[in-house]
Design a protein around this motif. Structure first.
Motif, PDB file in Angstrom:
ATOM      1  N   ALA A 153       0.910  -0.770  -2.229  1.00  0.00           N
ATOM      2  CA  ALA A 153      -0.311   0.187  -2.600  1.00  0.00           C
ATOM      3  C   ALA A 153       0.023   1.604  -1.887  1.00  0.00           C
ATOM      4  CB  ALA A 153      -1.395   0.030  -1.697  1.00  0.00           C
ATOM      5  N   TYR A 175      -2.323   2.728   3.022  1.00  0.00           N
ATOM      6  CA  TYR A 175      -2.560   1.435   3.836  1.00  0.00           C
ATOM      7  C   TYR A 175      -3.233   1.860   5.215  1.00  0.00           C
ATOM      8  CZ  TYR A 175       0.322  -1.423   0.964  1.00  0.00           C
ATOM      9  OH  TYR A 175       0.953  -2.364  -0.015  1.00  0.00           O
ATOM     10  N   GLU A 217       2.484   7.692  -6.058  1.00  0.00           N
ATOM     11  CA  GLU A 217       2.578   6.518  -6.215  1.00  0.00           C
ATOM     12  C   GLU A 217       3.857   6.048  -5.748  1.00  0.00           C
ATOM     13  OE1 GLU A 217       0.655   4.337  -7.860  1.00  0.00           O
ATOM     14  OE2 GLU A 217      -1.025   5.788  -7.841  1.00  0.00           O
ATOM     15  N   THR A 245      -5.636   0.219   1.191  1.00  0.00           N
ATOM     16  CA  THR A 245      -5.687  -0.920   1.355  1.00  0.00           C
ATOM     17  C   THR A 245      -5.777  -1.375   2.752  1.00  0.00           C
ATOM     18  OG1 THR A 245      -4.301  -1.230  -0.655  1.00  0.00           O
ATOM     19  CG2 THR A 245      -4.418  -3.111   0.901  1.00  0.00           C
TER      20      THR A 245
END
Length: 343
Positions: free
Chosen positions: A17, A20, A112, A140
């Motif tokens: 992800a 985090y 990304e 996340t």
């Protein structure tokens, strides 16, 4: 996401992800995760594509500049942020000013190719802050701060299996008891136990008894039992041993008071139907300590618990206001408590 799921993703090269949030105060797990994130970046690229920034000494903008850069001759960049106090409600002034607005902007379109990892060693964040709300929406989240005794058992057993070792049931029980089910303490003891039992590679209870010292809290838990049993001789002997181990008298007394307060709270709330899990959440105490408190409180009357708690409160006042030796003050407390005296 659970910690095991994240560790598996990192170990198998799964899709990361972009952001985090690692919540919790378990030092061992924080170190384990940081090492796992670093291992995602090939060793020859780590100098350029892996970095850790401590928000106590480095401005947030510096870390975000790194996060926004493309990987240098690689596929991934990992940027770790330690001590993001600006996400909490703490009022302690930081040495470094942070532009949290730049983080909010970054979170609208995170890179990304970068995994931006926030290690937040706090019980909770300030959910009223806009930056905290935005981070929780995008990130996340992995909570490493609420491990049950069962989780701890599974994690230790899994680590032993990876190392090629086994631990007998009584040995694991003893290790949990001596470390208060603190995973960081338990993992710190494993290398010593593994070395001692090599090449047999099977850890028995006698190895744990001989090599793992009880924590101060566990020693005080034993002292609580001696107090409530009104066994003056054993209680004073154990108290003296703690003093000889250079433990501070006020600290011992504070932990004693805390343990009696926990027993009182547990006894009262258990009668109202609170479960072990709800008690741990409400009292903000490790589930293992709640388990022990539930087992202990059933054997004692509430009046005895209250009497001991108030007696220790008086001992604290006397420690701060008189020149009497702490051991003498504790001995007097035990004599009065054992004889049912309240003064």
């Amino acid at each position: 996401m659970t910690i095991n799921e994240l560790l598996n993703t990192l170990a198998t090269g799964g899709q990361l992800a972009p952001v985090y949030l690692i919540m919790g105060q378990a030092d061992y797990l924080q170190r384990r995760l940081k090492a796992a994130f670093k291992a995602v970046v090939p060793a020859e690229e780590q100098t350029m594509n892996f970095a850790t920034y401590d928000m106590d000494t480095v401005p947030l903008a510096v870390a975000l500049d790194d996060a926004m850069a493309a990987p240098f001759f690689g596929e991934r960049r990992v940027v770790c942020i330690d001590n993001p106090q600006f996400l909490t409600g703490e009022t302690k002034k930081q040495k470094v000013e942070h532009d949290v607005g730049s983080l909010q902007t970054y979170l609208t379109a995170p890179m990304e190719s970068t995994a931006l990892v926030f290690f937040a060693p706090y019980e909770k964040l300030d959910g009223r802050k806009k930056v905290t709300k935005e981070l929780k929406k995008v990130a996340t989240t992995v909570d490493i701060g609420h491990f049950s005794e069962r989780d701890v058992r599974q994690f230790v057993t899994m680590q032993l299996k990876q190392d090629g070792y086994t631990m007998e049931g009584p040995a694991l029980n003893e290790l949990i008891q001596r470390t208060d089910a603190d995973l960081t303490l338990m993992m710190a003891e494993l290398p010593k136990l593994e070395l001692f039992t090599y090449p047999k590679k099977s850890i028995a209870a006698d190895a744990v008894n001989g090599l793992v010292a009880q924590t101060l809290t566990q020693n005080v838990f034993d002292l609580v039992n001696q107090v409530l049993a009104r066994d003056t001789a054993k209680a004073v002997t154990l108290y003296r041993e703690l003093l000889l181990a250079k433990e501070e008298p006020l600290k011992i007394n504070a932990i004693l008071q805390g343990q009696f307060r926990l027993l009182i709270q547990t006894k009262v709330l258990a009668k109202q139907g609170y479960s072990q899990g709800k008690l741990a959440s409400l009292l903000k105490v490790h589930p293992y300590r709640i388990k022990l408190a539930l087992q202990s409180q059933r054997r004692f009357r509430l009046t005895d618990l209250n009497q001991a708690y108030l007696g220790l409160f008086r001992v604290e006042k006397q420690m701060k206001s008189t020149s009497m030796e702490p051991e003498m003050l504790f001995s007097l407390f035990m004599t009065q408590f054992a004889n049912g005296q309240s003064a």
